[in-house]
Write an enzyme that holds these catalytic residues in place. Structure first.
Site, PDB file in Angstrom:
ATOM      1  N   MET A 288       5.758  -4.282   1.466  1.00  0.00           N
ATOM      2  CA  MET A 288       4.329  -4.589   1.441  1.00  0.00           C
ATOM      3  C   MET A 288       3.629  -3.513   2.246  1.00  0.00           C
ATOM      4  O   MET A 288       3.981  -3.252   3.404  1.00  0.00           O
ATOM      5  CB  MET A 288       4.078  -5.994   2.022  1.00  0.00           C
ATOM      6  CG  MET A 288       2.610  -6.377   2.092  1.00  0.00           C
ATOM      7  SD  MET A 288       1.861  -6.492   0.444  1.00  0.00           S
ATOM      8  CE  MET A 288       0.205  -5.928   0.810  1.00  0.00           C
ATOM      9  N   GLU A 289       2.609  -2.938   1.616  1.00  0.00           N
ATOM     10  CA  GLU A 289       1.997  -1.709   2.116  1.00  0.00           C
ATOM     11  C   GLU A 289       0.985  -1.941   3.229  1.00  0.00           C
ATOM     12  O   GLU A 289      -0.082  -1.309   3.242  1.00  0.00           O
ATOM     13  CB  GLU A 289       1.339  -0.986   0.945  1.00  0.00           C
ATOM     14  CG  GLU A 289       0.152  -1.726   0.289  1.00  0.00           C
ATOM     15  CD  GLU A 289       0.526  -2.645  -0.868  1.00  0.00           C
ATOM     16  OE1 GLU A 289       1.669  -3.149  -0.889  1.00  0.00           O
ATOM     17  OE2 GLU A 289      -0.330  -2.870  -1.737  1.00  0.00           O
ATOM     18  N   GLU A 314       5.640   2.322  -0.965  1.00  0.00           N
ATOM     19  CA  GLU A 314       4.722   1.721   0.024  1.00  0.00           C
ATOM     20  C   GLU A 314       3.894   2.804   0.723  1.00  0.00           C
ATOM     21  O   GLU A 314       2.719   2.604   1.008  1.00  0.00           O
ATOM     22  CB  GLU A 314       5.496   0.882   1.050  1.00  0.00           C
ATOM     23  CG  GLU A 314       6.378  -0.231   0.463  1.00  0.00           C
ATOM     24  CD  GLU A 314       5.718  -1.079  -0.598  1.00  0.00           C
ATOM     25  OE1 GLU A 314       4.467  -1.190  -0.621  1.00  0.00           O
ATOM     26  OE2 GLU A 314       6.451  -1.643  -1.443  1.00  0.00           O
ATOM     27  N   TYR A 399       2.492  -2.138 -13.024  1.00  0.00           N
ATOM     28  CA  TYR A 399       3.272  -1.090 -12.360  1.00  0.00           C
ATOM     29  C   TYR A 399       3.655   0.037 -13.323  1.00  0.00           C
ATOM     30  O   TYR A 399       3.313   1.198 -13.116  1.00  0.00           O
ATOM     31  CB  TYR A 399       4.572  -1.678 -11.790  1.00  0.00           C
ATOM     32  CG  TYR A 399       4.409  -2.515 -10.547  1.00  0.00           C
ATOM     33  CD1 TYR A 399       4.037  -3.846 -10.630  1.00  0.00           C
ATOM     34  CD2 TYR A 399       4.650  -1.972  -9.296  1.00  0.00           C
ATOM     35  CE1 TYR A 399       3.910  -4.628  -9.487  1.00  0.00           C
ATOM     36  CE2 TYR A 399       4.525  -2.746  -8.148  1.00  0.00           C
ATOM     37  CZ  TYR A 399       4.156  -4.070  -8.250  1.00  0.00           C
ATOM     38  OH  TYR A 399       4.027  -4.823  -7.112  1.00  0.00           O
ATOM     39  N   ARG A 570      14.516 -12.361  -1.331  1.00  0.00           N
ATOM     40  CA  ARG A 570      13.581 -11.480  -2.051  1.00  0.00           C
ATOM     41  C   ARG A 570      13.410 -12.009  -3.480  1.00  0.00           C
ATOM     42  O   ARG A 570      14.387 -12.097  -4.229  1.00  0.00           O
ATOM     43  CB  ARG A 570      14.157 -10.062  -2.047  1.00  0.00           C
ATOM     44  CG  ARG A 570      13.284  -9.051  -2.726  1.00  0.00           C
ATOM     45  CD  ARG A 570      13.875  -7.654  -2.562  1.00  0.00           C
ATOM     46  NE  ARG A 570      13.152  -6.692  -3.362  1.00  0.00           N
ATOM     47  CZ  ARG A 570      13.547  -5.444  -3.548  1.00  0.00           C
ATOM     48  NH1 ARG A 570      14.655  -5.014  -2.974  1.00  0.00           N
ATOM     49  NH2 ARG A 570      12.847  -4.623  -4.295  1.00  0.00           N
TER      50      ARG A 570
HETATM   51  N1  BES Z   1       1.993  -4.707  -3.108  1.00  0.00           N
HETATM   52  C1  BES Z   1       3.330  -4.955  -3.521  1.00  0.00           C
HETATM   53  C2  BES Z   1       3.912  -6.230  -2.970  1.00  0.00           C
HETATM   54  C3  BES Z   1       3.414  -7.488  -3.612  1.00  0.00           C
HETATM   55  C4  BES Z   1       3.864  -7.844  -4.845  1.00  0.00           C
HETATM   56  C5  BES Z   1       2.551  -8.346  -2.946  1.00  0.00           C
HETATM   57  C6  BES Z   1       3.419  -9.026  -5.393  1.00  0.00           C
HETATM   58  C7  BES Z   1       2.090  -9.513  -3.507  1.00  0.00           C
HETATM   59  C8  BES Z   1       2.539  -9.867  -4.739  1.00  0.00           C
HETATM   60  C9  BES Z   1       4.243  -3.816  -3.082  1.00  0.00           C
HETATM   61  O1  BES Z   1       3.650  -2.572  -2.960  1.00  0.00           O
HETATM   62  C10 BES Z   1       5.273  -3.668  -4.147  1.00  0.00           C
HETATM   63  O2  BES Z   1       4.894  -3.290  -5.225  1.00  0.00           O
HETATM   64  N2  BES Z   1       6.532  -3.995  -3.862  1.00  0.00           N
HETATM   65  C11 BES Z   1       7.603  -3.938  -4.820  1.00  0.00           C
HETATM   66  C12 BES Z   1       8.409  -2.713  -4.689  1.00  0.00           C
HETATM   67  C13 BES Z   1       8.012  -1.572  -5.520  1.00  0.00           C
HETATM   68  C14 BES Z   1       8.958  -0.403  -5.283  1.00  0.00           C
HETATM   69  C15 BES Z   1       7.898  -1.850  -6.988  1.00  0.00           C
HETATM   70  C16 BES Z   1       8.525  -5.096  -4.508  1.00  0.00           C
HETATM   71  O3  BES Z   1       8.246  -5.858  -3.589  1.00  0.00           O
HETATM   72  O4  BES Z   1       9.535  -5.238  -5.189  1.00  0.00           O
HETATM   73 ZN    ZN Z   2       3.093  -1.680  -4.827  1.00  0.00          ZN
END
Ligand code: BES
Ligand code: ZN
Length: 615
Positions: A288-289, A314, A399, A570
């Site tokens: 989480m960024e 991130e 994404y 996770r």
């Molecule tokens: N901003 C997201 C985390 C997130 C995802 C928050 C869904 C709330 C709801 C973070 O930047 C992210 O995308 N994390 C991914 C990893 C990434 C490498 C695709 C994750 O958590 O898997």
């Molecule tokens: Zn992200």
């Protein structure tokens, strides 16, 4: 001449009016009750005690207000699962007095509006409150649920709309606030936030934070635990429990190199420091960024840097997302698509094109695998989320399809022009929010019109507003993957000749993606004996193998799978695993048993997801 002058001024005025009308249109966020177009919160002062005995945060938040409409006298905040004790306002004469407030009806995931009546000229309000067991943005861990097992742990996760469950505020990404905080904890624990740590980080249970740059509410973040710090470079370092500290420092040693490349590509890193916080394994996301301090799952610490693209991701959010922010969750692709694109550029620069090509292909495979399960509307980049939970917006479409759209533009316009365009985008809209319409306007002016006949408006609109994946996305064949496919063909033909000693984790992942879904029990046993998938310490590999082996009733997997599900929370891993278990009638009881034991250790968001799968 004076006439011309007035005309010009009139023109400026018109521009200003239409610009602010646009701003107002932009802040209407269906996932927030707040009214920033009338009165907006500009700065927060958070003063809370972290009570591990009661599992609650208790204290107040003070909002500094700005009236956007002079006669507006009701401030509307978002709240969810909070107990509001009292509200004070600071009147124009500087005196504090109580303010009348009202909580709206509870509306599911949106929570409740908190309306506060202000006297004319009041500039500050203080809301005294405490959190409850239903505060979805917090996870309270007992010592047993941590890595060191000695001290409790607390962390927040605010994205998408969970900030309101631990701070009453205007919970929309269209509003930005700077903040200060004072966090009181048990003396032996350390608190960290998405902010500057105080100069005096003595471990005394009283911590001060300052975040001078304005950020959207979903980037407010707090963690408290038996944390220790180790520096990696001038600008980067790791906070973690002792178990992980050295391992993390080795794994993520290239973070500074990533930052340097990123700054060269798209403009100087805008936030000062960039540290990583390693969370307990129940952290529901990969990363989480949170600004200045990304929150990271320990499941990417593998010893071989094979999963560090998560850090690149991130870190990239420091520009795409944190600097320019989607103004609405329907525009999430502007955050995540840009970030995936940026991440892959960083990986290519730091680890070479071969690795970046493999990661790109794995992402495309994931997108094409999940796309058929989504409605046409959910396959478009611009989403429609009326009446829906914004967490649903997080699919590979935002994404990966987002990333592929940008890669398509890059391929057509050429890397140099596209890089210039992206840099200009970050520079022009820094610290502001952005929606799809305004992005498309900017794209039109700065690329489409500037270099005509390279990409048509119709092509852009197909990518953004329609379902499916246009076949115009750039293909990036990988020699390493061709080798995997060649060997796989021999295996399928019944004449395996595995030569895998030079394979990387990404090649193994590709193999597991491509292996036929119908394998005999003996084939599973042979593969596992040769390659040890069931014992893999790489979570990505273990999960890919499990998703193949569970439907095939591979008994030897049960023990390691139980251990994995008890340890890791996770959701990207546990949700598909429970889904695979629940789909297999022979494994449903096993799923129930394991889940019953594992559930208390999962984050509330993960619990909610798995509750829907395992009954
Ligand atoms: N901003 C997201 C985390 C997130 C995802 C928050 C869904 C709330 C709801 C973070 O930047 C992210 O995308 N994390 C991914 C990893 C990434 C490498 C695709 C994750 O958590 O898997
Ligand atoms: Zn992200």
């Amino acid at each position: 001449m004076p006439q011309m002058f007035y005309l010009f001024h009139f023109f400026l005025l018109l521009m200003a009016v239409s610009f602010s009308a646009q701003l107002q249109a932009q802040v209407r966020d269906q996932h927030s009750f707040s009214n920033p177009e009338q009165i907006s919160s500009r700065h927060l002062l958070l003063d809370v005690t972290v009570d591990f005995d009661k599992s609650e945060l208790r204290g107040f938040v003070e909002h500094q207000l700005k009236r956007q409409q002079q006669d507006a006298n009701t401030l509307v905040l978002d709240s969810r699962a909070l107990v509001i004790e009292k509200v004070l306002q600071q009147k124009a004469d500087g005196q504090w007095a109580s303010a009348y407030f009202q909580l709206g009806e509870a509306a599911g995931i949106l929570g409740q509006s908190l309306s506060i009546q202000l006297s004319p000229g009041s500039q500050k309000v203080r809301v005294y409150y405490h959190t409850t067991a239903d505060s979805s943005g917090l996870q309270w861990l007992s010592p047993a649920q941590t890595s060191e097992k000695q001290q409790p742990f607390l962390f927040s996760q605010s994205q998408a709309i969970h900030a309101r469950s631990w701070i009453p505020l205007q919970d929309t990404p269209a509003v930005r606030v700077s903040y200060q905080a004072r966090i009181r904890t048990p003396k032996q624990l350390l608190a960290v936030m998405s902010a500057d740590n105080s100069k005096n980080t003595e471990r005394d249970g009283d911590y001060h934070f300052d975040m001078p740059q304005p950020v959207p509410s979903y980037l407010l973040a707090l963690a408290v635990g038996d944390l220790h710090f180790q520096s990696m470079s001038a600008q980067t370092g790791v906070y973690a429990e002792k178990t992980w500290l050295k391992k993390a420092v080795n794994e993520f040693a290239d973070t500074q190199a990533m930052m340097d490349v990123a700054s060269k590509l798209y403009g100087q890193y805008p936030w000062g420091r960039y540290d990583l916080l390693i969370l307990p394994a129940s952290f529901p996301f990969g990363g989480m960024e949170n600004p200045r301090l990304s929150f990271i799952t320990p499941t990417v610490i593998t010893g071989d840097k094979s999963l560090v693209s998560l850090i690149a991701h991130e870190l990239a959010h420091s520009w795409s997302g944190n600097l320019i922010t989607n103004s609405n969750w329907e525009d999430l692709w502007l955050n995540e698509g840009f970030t995936n694109f940026f991440e892959n550029r960083l990986m290519a620069e730091v680890y070479g094109k071969g690795r970046a090509d493999m990661e790109y292909s794995l992402s495309v495979a994931e997108l094409t695998r999940t796309m058929p399960d989504l409605t046409q509307a959910d396959q478009a980049l611009k989403l429609k989320l009326q009446g829906r939970d914004p967490d649903e917006a997080f699919s590979p479409v935002a994404y990966v399809k987002g990333q592929l759209f940008l890669s398509f533009l890059e391929q057509r316009f050429g890397r140099e022009r596209f890089d210039q365009f992206v840099s200009l985008y970050f520079k022009t809209f820094a610290f502001r929010s952005m929606d799809t319409a305004r992005f498309l306007q900017f794209l039109q002016t700065n690329l489409l019109d500037k270099y005509p006949q390279v990409v048509s408006k119709a092509e852009v609109e197909q990518w953004v507003f329609q379902g499916g994946l246009p076949d115009t996305y750039p293909k990036r064949p990988s020699d390493a993957f061709s080798d995997v496919e060649k060997q796989l063909a021999l295996f399928v033909a019944g004449t395996p000749q595995w030569q895998t000693s030079q394979w990387t984790v990404h090649q193994w992942l590709h193999l597991l993606d491509k292996l036929p879904r119908q394998l005999s029990g003996q084939q599973l046993i042979n593969l596992d004996q040769q390659f040890g998938f069931s014992q893999s310490q790489n979570a990505e590999l273990f999960v890919a193998w499990s998703r193949l082996a569970v439907p095939l009733n591979y008994e030897a997997l049960k023990q390691p799978l139980r251990q994995f599900l008890l340890k890791v929370g996770r959701s990207k891993f546990v949700v598909p695993l429970y889904r695979a278990l629940a789909h297999n009638p022979h494994w449903q009881d096993f799923a129930k048993q394991v889940y019953q034991q594992a559930r208390p250790g999962y984050h509330p968001l993960t619990q909610a997801q798995v509750d829907k799968i395992v009954q």
